[in-house]
Design a protein around this motif. Sequence first.
Motif, PDB file in Angstrom:
ATOM      1  N   ARG A 188       0.829  -1.207   0.000  1.00 37.53           N
ATOM      2  CA  ARG A 188       0.000   0.000   0.000  1.00 37.53           C
ATOM      3  C   ARG A 188       0.867   1.262   0.000  1.00 37.53           C
ATOM      4  NH1 ARG A 188      -4.299  -1.877   4.474  1.00 37.53           N
ATOM      5  NH2 ARG A 188      -2.567  -1.301   5.793  1.00 37.53           N
ATOM      6  N   TYR A 189       1.920   1.257   0.824  1.00 35.06           N
ATOM      7  CA  TYR A 189       2.802   2.428   0.879  1.00 35.06           C
ATOM      8  C   TYR A 189       3.600   2.581  -0.410  1.00 35.06           C
ATOM      9  CZ  TYR A 189       1.862   3.471   5.771  1.00 35.06           C
ATOM     10  OH  TYR A 189       1.248   3.833   6.947  1.00 35.06           O
ATOM     11  N   LEU A 190       3.992   1.451  -1.006  1.00 35.57           N
ATOM     12  CA  LEU A 190       4.745   1.504  -2.256  1.00 35.57           C
ATOM     13  C   LEU A 190       3.905   2.133  -3.357  1.00 35.57           C
ATOM     14  CD1 LEU A 190       7.278   0.798  -3.856  1.00 35.57           C
ATOM     15  CD2 LEU A 190       6.321  -1.479  -4.249  1.00 35.57           C
ATOM     16  N   GLU A 191       2.637   1.776  -3.420  1.00 33.14           N
ATOM     17  CA  GLU A 191       1.752   2.365  -4.418  1.00 33.14           C
ATOM     18  C   GLU A 191       1.702   3.879  -4.261  1.00 33.14           C
ATOM     19  OE1 GLU A 191      -2.740   1.687  -6.050  1.00 33.14           O
ATOM     20  OE2 GLU A 191      -2.485   1.846  -3.892  1.00 33.14           O
ATOM     21  N   ARG A 192       1.535   4.340  -3.046  1.00 35.46           N
ATOM     22  CA  ARG A 192       1.458   5.775  -2.781  1.00 35.46           C
ATOM     23  C   ARG A 192       2.782   6.462  -3.124  1.00 35.46           C
ATOM     24  NH1 ARG A 192      -2.762   9.326  -2.288  1.00 35.46           N
ATOM     25  NH2 ARG A 192      -2.321  10.947  -0.764  1.00 35.46           N
ATOM     26  N   LEU A 193       3.888   5.814  -2.804  1.00 33.69           N
ATOM     27  CA  LEU A 193       5.204   6.384  -3.067  1.00 33.69           C
ATOM     28  C   LEU A 193       5.461   6.529  -4.562  1.00 33.69           C
ATOM     29  CD1 LEU A 193       7.852   7.333  -1.720  1.00 33.69           C
ATOM     30  CD2 LEU A 193       8.672   4.976  -1.891  1.00 33.69           C
ATOM     31  N   LEU A 194       5.040   5.528  -5.340  1.00 28.08           N
ATOM     32  CA  LEU A 194       5.250   5.568  -6.784  1.00 28.08           C
ATOM     33  C   LEU A 194       4.471   6.705  -7.448  1.00 28.08           C
ATOM     34  CD1 LEU A 194       5.206   1.776  -7.752  1.00 28.08           C
ATOM     35  CD2 LEU A 194       7.140   3.344  -7.908  1.00 28.08           C
ATOM     36  N   MET A 195       3.436   7.162  -6.796  1.00 21.52           N
ATOM     37  CA  MET A 195       2.661   8.265  -7.361  1.00 21.52           C
ATOM     38  C   MET A 195       3.412   9.592  -7.263  1.00 21.52           C
ATOM     39  SD  MET A 195      -1.254   7.422  -6.158  1.00 21.52           S
ATOM     40  CE  MET A 195      -1.916   8.736  -7.176  1.00 21.52           C
ATOM     41  N   GLU A 210      -2.643   1.599 -15.120  1.00 19.48           N
ATOM     42  CA  GLU A 210      -1.664   1.283 -16.156  1.00 19.48           C
ATOM     43  C   GLU A 210      -1.300   2.534 -16.959  1.00 19.48           C
ATOM     44  OE1 GLU A 210      -1.068  -1.891 -19.855  1.00 19.48           O
ATOM     45  OE2 GLU A 210      -2.699  -2.141 -18.412  1.00 19.48           O
ATOM     46  N   SER A 211      -2.277   3.391 -17.217  1.00 20.83           N
ATOM     47  CA  SER A 211      -1.998   4.607 -17.979  1.00 20.83           C
ATOM     48  C   SER A 211      -1.104   5.549 -17.184  1.00 20.83           C
ATOM     49  CB  SER A 211      -3.306   5.312 -18.362  1.00 20.83           C
ATOM     50  OG  SER A 211      -4.027   5.670 -17.206  1.00 20.83           O
ATOM     51  N   PHE A 212      -1.318   5.625 -15.860  1.00 17.59           N
ATOM     52  CA  PHE A 212      -0.462   6.475 -15.026  1.00 17.59           C
ATOM     53  C   PHE A 212       0.971   5.976 -15.059  1.00 17.59           C
ATOM     54  CE2 PHE A 212       1.751   7.225 -11.055  1.00 17.59           C
ATOM     55  CZ  PHE A 212       1.587   8.598 -10.854  1.00 17.59           C
ATOM     56  N   LEU A 213       1.148   4.651 -14.932  1.00 14.29           N
ATOM     57  CA  LEU A 213       2.502   4.086 -14.952  1.00 14.29           C
ATOM     58  C   LEU A 213       3.202   4.357 -16.275  1.00 14.29           C
ATOM     59  CD1 LEU A 213       1.779   0.680 -13.166  1.00 14.29           C
ATOM     60  CD2 LEU A 213       3.006   2.625 -12.216  1.00 14.29           C
ATOM     61  N   ALA A 214       2.458   4.236 -17.368  1.00 17.95           N
ATOM     62  CA  ALA A 214       3.046   4.472 -18.689  1.00 17.95           C
ATOM     63  C   ALA A 214       3.436   5.944 -18.859  1.00 17.95           C
ATOM     64  CB  ALA A 214       2.055   4.050 -19.776  1.00 17.95           C
ATOM     65  N   GLU A 215       2.558   6.850 -18.436  1.00 13.32           N
ATOM     66  CA  GLU A 215       2.802   8.273 -18.578  1.00 13.32           C
ATOM     67  C   GLU A 215       4.020   8.741 -17.780  1.00 13.32           C
ATOM     68  OE1 GLU A 215      -0.772  10.117 -17.385  1.00 13.32           O
ATOM     69  OE2 GLU A 215      -1.934   9.421 -19.126  1.00 13.32           O
ATOM     70  N   ASN A 216       4.310   8.045 -16.675  1.00 12.25           N
ATOM     71  CA  ASN A 216       5.393   8.463 -15.800  1.00 12.25           C
ATOM     72  C   ASN A 216       6.650   7.594 -15.933  1.00 12.25           C
ATOM     73  OD1 ASN A 216       4.320  10.724 -13.785  1.00 12.25           O
ATOM     74  ND2 ASN A 216       2.625   9.321 -14.256  1.00 12.25           N
ATOM     75  N   GLY A 217       6.728   6.840 -17.010  1.00 15.38           N
ATOM     76  CA  GLY A 217       7.951   6.119 -17.328  1.00 15.38           C
ATOM     77  C   GLY A 217       8.168   4.793 -16.636  1.00 15.38           C
ATOM     78  N   TYR A 218       7.149   4.269 -15.947  1.00 21.97           N
ATOM     79  CA  TYR A 218       7.300   2.993 -15.256  1.00 21.97           C
ATOM     80  C   TYR A 218       7.059   1.808 -16.195  1.00 21.97           C
ATOM     81  CZ  TYR A 218       7.235   5.681 -10.921  1.00 21.97           C
ATOM     82  OH  TYR A 218       7.529   6.585  -9.928  1.00 21.97           O
ATOM     83  N   LEU A 219       6.378   2.063 -17.319  1.00 19.90           N
ATOM     84  CA  LEU A 219       6.126   1.027 -18.314  1.00 19.90           C
ATOM     85  C   LEU A 219       6.672   1.480 -19.660  1.00 19.90           C
ATOM     86  CD1 LEU A 219       2.403   0.032 -17.532  1.00 19.90           C
ATOM     87  CD2 LEU A 219       4.484  -1.174 -16.838  1.00 19.90           C
ATOM     88  N   LYS A 220       7.160   0.542 -20.438  1.00 18.76           N
ATOM     89  CA  LYS A 220       7.664   0.849 -21.764  1.00 18.76           C
ATOM     90  C   LYS A 220       6.808   0.165 -22.813  1.00 18.76           C
ATOM     91  CE  LYS A 220      12.475   1.538 -20.351  1.00 18.76           C
ATOM     92  NZ  LYS A 220      13.865   1.121 -20.530  1.00 18.76           N
TER      93      LYS A 220
END
Length: 220
Positions: A188-195, A210-220
């Motif tokens: 839970r804390y990791l999710e918040r931290l990644l934001m 998934e769209s947030f992760l892609a927009e912020n460089g976590y997904l390629k």
Amino acid sequence: MFTGIIEAIGEVVSIEKHGGDVRLQVRSNDMTWADVALGDSIATSGVCLTAVALPGDGYVADVSLETLSLTSLGNWKPGTRVNVEKALMPQSRLGGHIVSGHVDGIGEVIKREADARSERFTLRAPKALAKYIAHKGSITVDGISLTVNAVNGCDFELNIVPHTLENTVIGDYQSGTRVNLEVDVIARYLERLLMGDKAADVSGQTSLTESFLAENGYLK
């Protein structure tokens, strides 16, 4: 704070309406109560409750409407068996994992089958919690610290050894049993931290997509 290592099985003595919510009494003769004081926290099938009275063989706790609506406690009645664990002390062994006693949602037992001397259970979590449940990760089920053996969508499997079957209420589970789930607090804390800075955004997005992760460089 708790470890998810159950100390005893208790039994609900009474549930009474009290000032708009309920007052719960739990009894267990298999645990020592001499070191419990008024105001102490006690995990009751995964729900952190505060002792407001100590009759000598258990405890009495007030339960809010919020807790009744978010946990299986609303379905309990006199005679219901519950897992009991006293709060973690600094010198205690952390035999399970860090458990807060704050239930994230209600799951359901889908299947139970024999697996040599153990029993294999398949449980279904609410869709919102599925992302926090990982293969070989930790999860709390009715206050029990357990290891996830397999994950398939919202369903996950648990292999329960004879000792756990005999010393917790998991031995009572059958298809359809509703259980309290608490996911790993680290997830839970990791999710918040990644934001990152987005966590302070008041736009209404409160979890990773998934769209947030892609927009912020976590997904390629």
